[in-house]
Motif scaffolding. Structure first.
Motif, PDB file in Angstrom:
ATOM      1  N   GLU A   3      -3.026 -56.775   8.208  1.00 35.05           N
ATOM      2  CA  GLU A   3      -1.816 -57.574   7.968  1.00 35.05           C
ATOM      3  C   GLU A   3      -2.164 -59.054   7.866  1.00 35.05           C
ATOM      4  N   ALA A   4      -3.065 -59.528   8.715  1.00 31.71           N
ATOM      5  CA  ALA A   4      -3.481 -60.932   8.674  1.00 31.71           C
ATOM      6  C   ALA A   4      -4.199 -61.246   7.364  1.00 31.71           C
ATOM      7  N   ILE A   5      -5.054 -60.331   6.901  1.00 30.77           N
ATOM      8  CA  ILE A   5      -5.766 -60.530   5.627  1.00 30.77           C
ATOM      9  C   ILE A   5      -4.775 -60.524   4.470  1.00 30.77           C
ATOM     10  N   HIS A   6      -3.815 -59.598   4.523  1.00 33.65           N
ATOM     11  CA  HIS A   6      -2.795 -59.515   3.481  1.00 33.65           C
ATOM     12  C   HIS A   6      -1.974 -60.801   3.415  1.00 33.65           C
ATOM     13  N   GLU A   7      -1.563 -61.297   4.564  1.00 32.91           N
ATOM     14  CA  GLU A   7      -0.785 -62.541   4.613  1.00 32.91           C
ATOM     15  C   GLU A   7      -1.602 -63.726   4.097  1.00 32.91           C
ATOM     16  N   TRP A   8      -2.874 -63.780   4.483  1.00 36.08           N
ATOM     17  CA  TRP A   8      -3.752 -64.863   4.014  1.00 36.08           C
ATOM     18  C   TRP A   8      -3.885 -64.796   2.499  1.00 36.08           C
ATOM     19  N   PHE A   9      -4.097 -63.593   1.964  1.00 30.86           N
ATOM     20  CA  PHE A   9      -4.257 -63.389   0.532  1.00 30.86           C
ATOM     21  C   PHE A   9      -3.008 -63.822  -0.230  1.00 30.86           C
ATOM     22  N   LEU A  10      -1.842 -63.396   0.256  1.00 32.92           N
ATOM     23  CA  LEU A  10      -0.595 -63.791  -0.395  1.00 32.92           C
ATOM     24  C   LEU A  10      -0.334 -65.286  -0.225  1.00 32.92           C
ATOM     25  N   GLY A  11      -0.771 -65.853   0.883  1.00 29.82           N
ATOM     26  CA  GLY A  11      -0.622 -67.290   1.114  1.00 29.82           C
ATOM     27  C   GLY A  11      -1.402 -68.112   0.102  1.00 29.82           C
TER      28      GLY A  11
END
Length: 111
Positions: A3-11
């Motif tokens: 989830e943290a990687i996904h959020e970083w990627f979308l960020g």
């Protein structure tokens, strides 16, 4: 963690005004077309036909995702442009080398 990687990627997409899903789709979606056009280029060389169009398509497939990044992106750091330039230069060198080796093999077989 995912989830943290996904959020970083979308960020990153929000920060640079680029849709990461479009970038990923262009990147992954161009791979089969890249190999198809590269094989068509080599086939045309072997048949001693014009290979300009398949070669141009090979190049376009190679840079399509990066072209999207350059056109749609905003506030992209300079190092990203340098990295893209190096990747394109290496890709051109690699494709040129592959085509040249293919042409040498064709000339060698003809003798």
């Amino acid at each position: 963690m995912w989830e943290a990687i996904h959020e970083w990627f979308l960020g990153l997409g929000k920060q640079y005004h680029v849709n990461p899903y479009i970038f990923g789709a262009l990147y992954a979606g161009a791979i089969p077309f890249f190999f198809l056009s590269l094989s068509r280029t080599i086939k045309n060389i072997r048949q001693k036909k014009s290979f300009v169009l398949p070669l141009l398509l090979t190049g376009l497939c190679f840079i399509s995702a990066y072209l999207y990044l350059i056109i749609a992106g905003e506030n992209i750091p300079v190092w990203v442009y340098v990295f893209i330039g190096l990747m394109v230069a290496y890709g051109c060198y690699s494709i040129f080398k592959k085509i040249r080796n293919s042409k040498k093999n064709i000339d060698h077989e003809a003798k």
